[in-house]
Design a protein around this motif. Structure first.
Motif, short mmCIF file in Angstrom:
data_model
loop_
_atom_site.label_atom_id
_atom_site.label_comp_id
_atom_site.label_asym_id
_atom_site.label_seq_id
_atom_site.Cartn_x
_atom_site.Cartn_y
_atom_site.Cartn_z
N THR A 51 0.83 -1.20 0.00
CA THR A 51 0.00 0.00 0.00
C THR A 51 0.87 1.25 0.00
OG1 THR A 51 -1.69 1.23 1.23
CG2 THR A 51 -0.11 -0.05 2.54
N TYR A 52 0.32 2.32 -0.55
CA TYR A 52 0.99 3.62 -0.54
C TYR A 52 0.61 4.44 0.70
CZ TYR A 52 -3.65 4.97 -2.15
OH TYR A 52 -5.01 5.13 -2.24
N LYS A 53 -0.28 3.89 1.54
CA LYS A 53 -0.77 4.62 2.71
C LYS A 53 0.09 4.32 3.93
CE LYS A 53 -5.44 4.18 0.88
NZ LYS A 53 -6.77 3.54 1.03
N ASP A 54 0.22 5.30 4.81
CA ASP A 54 0.99 5.04 6.02
C ASP A 54 0.12 4.35 7.07
OD1 ASP A 54 -0.56 7.01 7.31
OD2 ASP A 54 0.97 8.54 7.15
N LYS A 55 0.76 3.95 8.16
CA LYS A 55 0.09 3.17 9.20
C LYS A 55 -1.09 3.91 9.80
CE LYS A 55 1.11 0.65 13.48
NZ LYS A 55 2.19 0.29 14.45
N THR A 56 -0.94 5.20 10.05
CA THR A 56 -2.03 5.97 10.67
C THR A 56 -3.25 6.00 9.78
OG1 THR A 56 -0.44 7.37 11.86
CG2 THR A 56 -2.68 8.20 11.65
N GLU A 57 -3.05 6.20 8.50
CA GLU A 57 -4.19 6.23 7.57
C GLU A 57 -4.87 4.87 7.51
OE1 GLU A 57 -5.35 7.74 3.07
OE2 GLU A 57 -3.28 7.88 3.78
#
Length: 270
Positions: A145-151
């Motif tokens: 995924t291109y999203k970070d952990k918080t997202e």
């Protein structure tokens, strides 16, 4: 015969705190997260079973539904029971109105969505990533995924099939004009900052005599001799402070500006 009321609050919006306070009253008991909604819904669905269609014994099925609350809470020594679950969803409210209580009284605790998200991330981030990993294994998410952990954690909390969405759906139905009379909203900030008046308003809504609660010392949630076992989830999801205090952290301590913006101002009940 006990009287029954209902709590359908949003998660992380003060349900456990409210329940711990109300459970000080010996005449009143608030349940933990209950499966009574699920039980009654599953029972009501039996009318679509081929065995029922073959022998439609409606009265016996209604007896089964109507006897469930009294049977489940038989050993709870209180005059008044508040069952916690998503009672405001259309099928659950239909069951309440048509089989159990003509004019149900449903308390709903609410809190700004960004604060709910922050509270989840603060208390149990590991469990949120467990849910994410489960979705990956089930093929519901890509391996990378291109999203970070918080997202990703935010998306787990806002999952369209998750607990928060279920509770929001329940609240939205209770806000319909024909259902609004059953609803009493409790804002989290009012519960924390103006506790006594907030509790008094609940007693007025339920039409019960006010009980003088101790707001200076709150015990951990316990009812009928049973406590939550949060080791199952790997975090203290239901731990309450002994003294009622406003939160000491800011949303911005946990969420970046773009996620705060994404999940702000969506409180449709305001």
């Amino acid at each position: 015969m006990k009287s029954y009321y209902f709590l359908a609050g949003l998660p992380r919006s003060g349900n456990t705190l409210l329940s711990s306070i109300l459970n000080q009253n010996p005449d009143l008991m608030v349940s933990a997260n209950s499966f009574m909604c699920d039980h009654l819904f599953a029972t009501a669905k039996l009318q679509f079973d081929n065995r029922y269609k073959n022998f439609p014994d409606e009265k016996s099925l209604i007896n089964l539904i109507q006897g469930s609350l009294e049977s489940y809470y038989k050993d709870w020594e209180a005059k008044h029971i508040i069952d916690r679950g998503p009672w405001g969803t259309p099928p659950n409210l239909f069951i309440l109105q048509n089989y159990l209580i003509d004019e149900p009284k449903i308390i709903v605790t609410v809190r700004d969505i960004v604060e709910i998200i922050t509270s989840f991330i603060r208390v149990n981030p590991k469990q949120l990533m467990v849910l994410h990993d489960k979705q990956v294994k089930e093929g519901k998410r890509f391996l990378k995924t291109y999203k970070d952990k918080t997202e990703l954690m935010c998306e787990m909390i806002m999952d369209p099939t998750g607990q928060l969405e279920h509770a929001l759906f329940s609240l939205s139905n209770l806000l319909e004009e024909e259902n609004r009379k059953y609803l009493h909203i409790v804002e989290y900030n009012d519960l924390v900052n103006d506790t006594e008046n907030t509790i008094k308003s609940i007693y007025e809504f339920l039409e019960l005599d006010y009980y003088s609660h101790n707001y200076n010392y709150i015990h951990q949630f316990s009812v009928n001799g049973i406590e939550y076992d949060d080791s199952f989830y790997g975090g203290d999801l239901h731990k309450v402070k002994k003294k009622i205090k406003p939160k000491k952290y800011e949303v911005s301590d946990y969420l970046p500006p773009h996620l705060i913006k994404r999940y702000s101002n969506i409180e449709f009940w305001k």
